[in-house]
Enzyme design. Structure first.
Site, PDB file in Angstrom:
ATOM      1  N   TRP A 102       0.817  -1.224   0.000  1.00 37.53           N
ATOM      2  CA  TRP A 102       0.000   0.000   0.000  1.00 37.53           C
ATOM      3  C   TRP A 102       0.843   1.263   0.000  1.00 37.53           C
ATOM      4  O   TRP A 102       0.398   2.310  -0.484  1.00 37.53           O
ATOM      5  CB  TRP A 102      -1.010  -0.038   1.154  1.00 37.53           C
ATOM      6  CG  TRP A 102      -1.968  -1.168   0.940  1.00 37.53           C
ATOM      7  CD1 TRP A 102      -2.045  -2.333   1.638  1.00 37.53           C
ATOM      8  CD2 TRP A 102      -2.951  -1.279  -0.118  1.00 37.53           C
ATOM      9  NE1 TRP A 102      -3.008  -3.167   1.092  1.00 37.53           N
ATOM     10  CE2 TRP A 102      -3.577  -2.547   0.020  1.00 37.53           C
ATOM     11  CE3 TRP A 102      -3.345  -0.439  -1.152  1.00 37.53           C
ATOM     12  CZ2 TRP A 102      -4.577  -2.979  -0.858  1.00 37.53           C
ATOM     13  CZ3 TRP A 102      -4.345  -0.876  -2.018  1.00 37.53           C
ATOM     14  CH2 TRP A 102      -4.947  -2.122  -1.866  1.00 37.53           C
ATOM     15  N   ASP A 172      -1.099   6.513   6.575  1.00 39.92           N
ATOM     16  CA  ASP A 172      -2.237   5.663   6.243  1.00 39.92           C
ATOM     17  C   ASP A 172      -2.431   4.667   7.382  1.00 39.92           C
ATOM     18  O   ASP A 172      -1.646   3.742   7.552  1.00 39.92           O
ATOM     19  CB  ASP A 172      -1.942   4.936   4.927  1.00 39.92           C
ATOM     20  CG  ASP A 172      -3.055   3.986   4.502  1.00 39.92           C
ATOM     21  OD1 ASP A 172      -4.024   3.817   5.266  1.00 39.92           O
ATOM     22  OD2 ASP A 172      -2.949   3.415   3.404  1.00 39.92           O
ATOM     23  N   LYS A 196     -12.214  -1.592   8.261  1.00 41.19           N
ATOM     24  CA  LYS A 196     -11.411  -2.533   9.031  1.00 41.19           C
ATOM     25  C   LYS A 196     -11.709  -2.331  10.526  1.00 41.19           C
ATOM     26  O   LYS A 196     -12.416  -3.125  11.125  1.00 41.19           O
ATOM     27  CB  LYS A 196      -9.939  -2.342   8.691  1.00 41.19           C
ATOM     28  CG  LYS A 196      -9.692  -2.632   7.182  1.00 41.19           C
ATOM     29  CD  LYS A 196      -8.449  -1.978   6.640  1.00 41.19           C
ATOM     30  CE  LYS A 196      -8.378  -2.014   5.132  1.00 41.19           C
ATOM     31  NZ  LYS A 196      -8.115  -3.328   4.557  1.00 41.19           N
TER      32      LYS A 196
END
Lengths: 361, 361
Positions: A102, A172, A196
């Site tokens: 990511w 992030d 999440k």
């Protein structure tokens, strides 16, 4: 089948009490005569939901007053595309520290309009660790320094916030926000897709220090302007209101359970239990991440013989343990242990793994 | 209060059967052992939901094979920002025909990167009509011509698709998609936020002729690339999966009810009933839109004495008729009559209006 222990990486397991409340209210919300799916985002009923969600999130995460909280459609990837447009000048440098898949994505979303530099990367080692702070090559003129707090695929987590003094730290936190106490003031920006630890898919949270909102950024559509979005309380246009509502229910649940300090204790125990089972399996199972960088949220692991993967997944499913298949980038297995995963779920997984090893070892 | 007739402009009334199915499945979806809110968007269970939603939407709207269908987070405003990035060169002209508030918004989202020209506008007349085709000043070099098929605030609708031959016609159908049969092949792009006629808030549909996806557009983040999104079946990143699922349920419901031809008949009857009540009120109620451009979906109307607005809204609410307050731009009242609003709801509104007039006329 009845509800299982769901180890999906996101969309991920939600607290059953949250689902039951959303279910009970799905046709009639309060005194509105309508579902919350059907009411105006600008009406008093939804505004109260939105404002409570923000207030509760501020309490949960101890967000300082000089940070704005933006709720937005699209996922973390969309935020990655909007970061340079809002916070960097055209062509300006920004430093990206890459500890997994990511982090690379974040660079790709920014490269068309800024000089997105890889200040450090652990890719050469297969993303099995975070790049040591001493190896970072930071720019003098960087608009910001970007890190991925927890890599969902590679299972690599920053266990300490790295020191950065040349530019605001942007992180992030999609897969680890609210998993433990966090000093937000160490960051310029913290962002996270909600699917999440914060609840439902379809909404993302951007926590941004207000002084950064004064940056000119670069030409962009008004709908992509975070300063305007903050000023409009995330309602420049119709927000994903139902998703916002479920996020609010999930945040309320986390507060009711004892907040992030309590979840830190649970998450530490859950991760320790699973890693101990892997490490104690004599090589039947293995996790390849450096011990100090192992994620508490996402635990990738491999069977010693990949030919057993399919039967492992099928037997696990029969035992009520679902979504354990690893990401295609890595293969193998992955167990995601977000806040809504109870300790009993991890214990059931560990028990299953030991029985599976006995039968197939 | 129990479920009311909800005249909200979007998020808007949903079919009760859709809400009941979503409610029943909220904790356990099929054989997954989890809520559809909790399962992977890339797993077989959700992929089947996504693919069925697209197939059913293609059937419902008779979408030709040479058009891609993209499901995306964010609303129509986000699409308006991405249109020039995907389909125009930097600084290229694009023609906008403006018949209300949302047409102006579309220009604002595009103006930073193209020459967004107002080819025609009915603003001087207070947006009470569409600009006659003969008055349009089209550019020779336009990337596209943009129209708003139905203006949700001003209640102005194009009842015929205007002829355009210099560039592809791009149309915002947010508040009238699926309200009647439409010849998609007349358009280059048709887009719509789902929260009016297609179901839930939080997801938007972009129907784009495939040859347009070959246009270079201009520098943009990969996540904002419609060609890539089409190729990835709208899963470049985690999509708003739950919203996609509710959209699918709503599309299925429309097919079961008889499709867009049947909804065209119902919508014509519903609108005729309400406009007749307004026009026949001897001036107690009034709608100011030119008869030929009156929207079937959104009916703004005014009481002859604005001092009665508050009591009208309160009494309506007590009668089970909610969300009738007009947009702040216009004031007064607005009744949105999307597909999920039954004829009985419009009849109840008309009855109420006549009783209110008797009491206060």
């Amino acid at each position: 089948m009845p509800r299982a222990y769901n180890f999906a990486p996101g969309p991920a397991m939600l607290p059953e009490s949250v689902l039951r409340q959303a279910q009970a209210e799905l046709l009639e919300f309060g005194t509105t005569g309508a579902s919350i799916l059907e009411i105006s985002h600008r009406g008093a009923d939804f505004m109260a939901v939105a404002q409570k969600a923000e207030a509760d999130l501020r309490t949960l995460l101890a967000i300082p007053d000089d940070y704005a909280v933006i709720f937005t459609a699209g996922g973390a990837t969309t935020v990655q595309a909007l970061l340079p447009l809002n916070f960097a000048a055209p062509g300006q440098a920004a430093d990206y520290v890459v500890s997994g898949h990511w982090g690379k994505t974040a660079i790709k979303q920014a490269a068309h309009c800024i000089d997105a530099r890889t200040a450090a990367s652990s890719e050469a080692g297969g993303f099995r660790d975070v790049p040591a702070r001493s190896t970072w090559q930071l720019s003098k003129d960087a608009a910001y320094v970007h890190v991925t707090a927890n890599e969902t695929i590679h299972g690599v987590e920053w266990r300490e916030i790295p020191e950065v003094d040349n530019a605001p730290l942007v992180a992030d936190f999609s897969s680890s926000i609210a998993s433990e106490p966090l000093d937000i003031s160490r960051f310029g920006i913290v962002y996270a897709g909600a699917q999440k630890n914060l609840g439902p898919v379809g909404i993302t949270v951007v926590i941004v220090r207000r002084d950064l909102l004064a940056r000119a950024g670069q030409p962009r559509a008004p709908i992509f302007d975070y300063a305007a979005q903050a000023k409009a309380e995330s309602m420049l246009n119709t927000p994903p209101s139902w998703n916002w509502y479920v996020l609010g229910l999930t945040v309320q649940w986390m507060l009711d359970e004892g907040g992030v300090a309590e979840f830190a204790r649970r998450n530490t125990r859950k991760a320790a239990l699973l890693y101990a089972a892997i490490d104690g399996s004599g090589g039947f199972y293995r996790n390849e991440v450096a011990t100090a960088a192992r994620s508490r949220m996402n635990v990738p692991f491999f069977l010693h013989d990949a030919a057993l993967d399919k039967v492992f997944l099928e037997h696990a499913r029969q035992a009520g343990l679902v979504a354990l298949k690893g990401h295609r980038v890595l293969g193998g297995m992955r167990a995601s242990l977000y806040n809504a995963m109870p300790e009993a779920g991890v214990q059931a997984l560990v028990n299953f793994m030991q029985e599976f090893q006995s039968a197939h070892g």
